[in-house]
Design a protein around this motif. Structure first.
Motif, PDB file in Angstrom:
ATOM      1  N   LEU A 128     -10.778   7.590  10.859  1.00 48.03           N
ATOM      2  CA  LEU A 128     -11.062   7.069   9.521  1.00 48.03           C
ATOM      3  C   LEU A 128     -12.082   7.955   8.804  1.00 48.03           C
ATOM      4  O   LEU A 128     -11.915   8.290   7.629  1.00 48.03           O
ATOM      5  CB  LEU A 128     -11.586   5.637   9.628  1.00 48.03           C
TER       6      LEU A 128
ATOM      7  N   ASP B  90     -13.655  -1.975  -1.197  1.00 49.23           N
ATOM      8  CA  ASP B  90     -12.297  -2.097  -1.724  1.00 49.23           C
ATOM      9  C   ASP B  90     -11.281  -2.219  -0.592  1.00 49.23           C
ATOM     10  O   ASP B  90     -10.345  -3.021  -0.664  1.00 49.23           O
ATOM     11  CB  ASP B  90     -11.950  -0.887  -2.599  1.00 49.23           C
ATOM     12  N   GLU B  91     -11.454  -1.418   0.434  1.00 51.16           N
ATOM     13  CA  GLU B  91     -10.503  -1.430   1.549  1.00 51.16           C
ATOM     14  C   GLU B  91     -10.552  -2.734   2.330  1.00 51.16           C
ATOM     15  O   GLU B  91      -9.517  -3.275   2.728  1.00 51.16           O
ATOM     16  CB  GLU B  91     -10.765  -0.234   2.476  1.00 51.16           C
TER      17      GLU B  91
ATOM     18  N   ARG C 279     -11.260  -5.634   1.297  1.00 47.63           N
ATOM     19  CA  ARG C 279     -10.649  -6.714   0.499  1.00 47.63           C
ATOM     20  C   ARG C 279      -9.146  -6.818   0.721  1.00 47.63           C
ATOM     21  O   ARG C 279      -8.553  -7.865   0.484  1.00 47.63           O
ATOM     22  CB  ARG C 279     -10.933  -6.501  -0.987  1.00 47.63           C
ATOM     23  N   HIS C 280      -8.526  -5.737   1.153  1.00 49.66           N
ATOM     24  CA  HIS C 280      -7.077  -5.748   1.388  1.00 49.66           C
ATOM     25  C   HIS C 280      -6.700  -6.362   2.738  1.00 49.66           C
ATOM     26  O   HIS C 280      -5.525  -6.618   2.988  1.00 49.66           O
ATOM     27  CB  HIS C 280      -6.507  -4.334   1.305  1.00 49.66           C
TER      28      HIS C 280
ATOM     29  N   PHE D 195     -13.101   7.023   0.728  1.00 52.12           N
ATOM     30  CA  PHE D 195     -12.897   5.731   1.384  1.00 52.12           C
ATOM     31  C   PHE D 195     -13.968   4.765   0.883  1.00 52.12           C
ATOM     32  O   PHE D 195     -15.149   4.945   1.141  1.00 52.12           O
ATOM     33  CB  PHE D 195     -12.984   5.873   2.907  1.00 52.12           C
TER      34      PHE D 195
ATOM     35  N   TRP E  54     -15.363   1.305   1.362  1.00 54.08           N
ATOM     36  CA  TRP E  54     -15.334   0.205   2.324  1.00 54.08           C
ATOM     37  C   TRP E  54     -15.054  -1.133   1.661  1.00 54.08           C
ATOM     38  O   TRP E  54     -14.209  -1.897   2.117  1.00 54.08           O
ATOM     39  CB  TRP E  54     -16.656   0.120   3.086  1.00 54.08           C
TER      40      TRP E  54
END
Length: 140
Positions: free
Chosen positions: A48, A59-60, A62-63, A55, A57
């Protein structure tokens, strides 16, 4: 590209079962799997960090949803189930065959009932052959 991923999945499945079968019988399975998952976490963390692009964190994360934890539980059951199955003397040549065929039969029902998938006549014939095969390989 699909053939590449299929080949990776097949090779990894073979390696998975061989390694579990070769795990020392006197090794604590929980400690062995802890080391495995710790190594996996470090490897994915490194991948990663080294992956191209930005990247974010927040925003990611939340998915993500419940499926990440559910998959972790499924993997724990899979790994622990197989390592203990092989320790009882179950043959590596039949372990994957029996479990994957039985799982496939259950997934057919789930696919039809939950995901509205359709079963063709050829699919139905294959299902009958799988059930017959399960019966044949489990006869002793």
């Amino acid at each position: 590209m699909q053939l590449l991923w299929l080949s990776l999945a097949i090779a990894s499945t073979v390696a998975y079962h061989v390694v579990l079968k070769l795990t020392p019988a006197d090794a604590n399975p929980l400690l062995s799997l802890l080391l495995t998952y710790g190594s996996v976490a470090l490897l994915f963390g490194g991948a990663l960090l080294l992956s191209p692009g930005e990247f974010a964190w927040r925003d990611e994360v939340r998915h993500l949803n419940w499926t990440a934890i559910a998959l972790a539980l499924a993997i724990i059951g899979l790994d622990l189930g197989f390592i203990l199955l092989y320790r009882t003397g179950f043959e590596v040549s039949l372990g994957a065959l029996v479990t994957q065929t039985a799982a496939a039969m259950l997934l057919v029902g789930i696919g039809v009932l939950i995901f509205s998938e359709k079963i063709s006549l050829a699919n139905a014939a294959g299902i009958v052959l799988c059930v017959a095969g399960l019966w044949l390989v489990n006869r002793r």
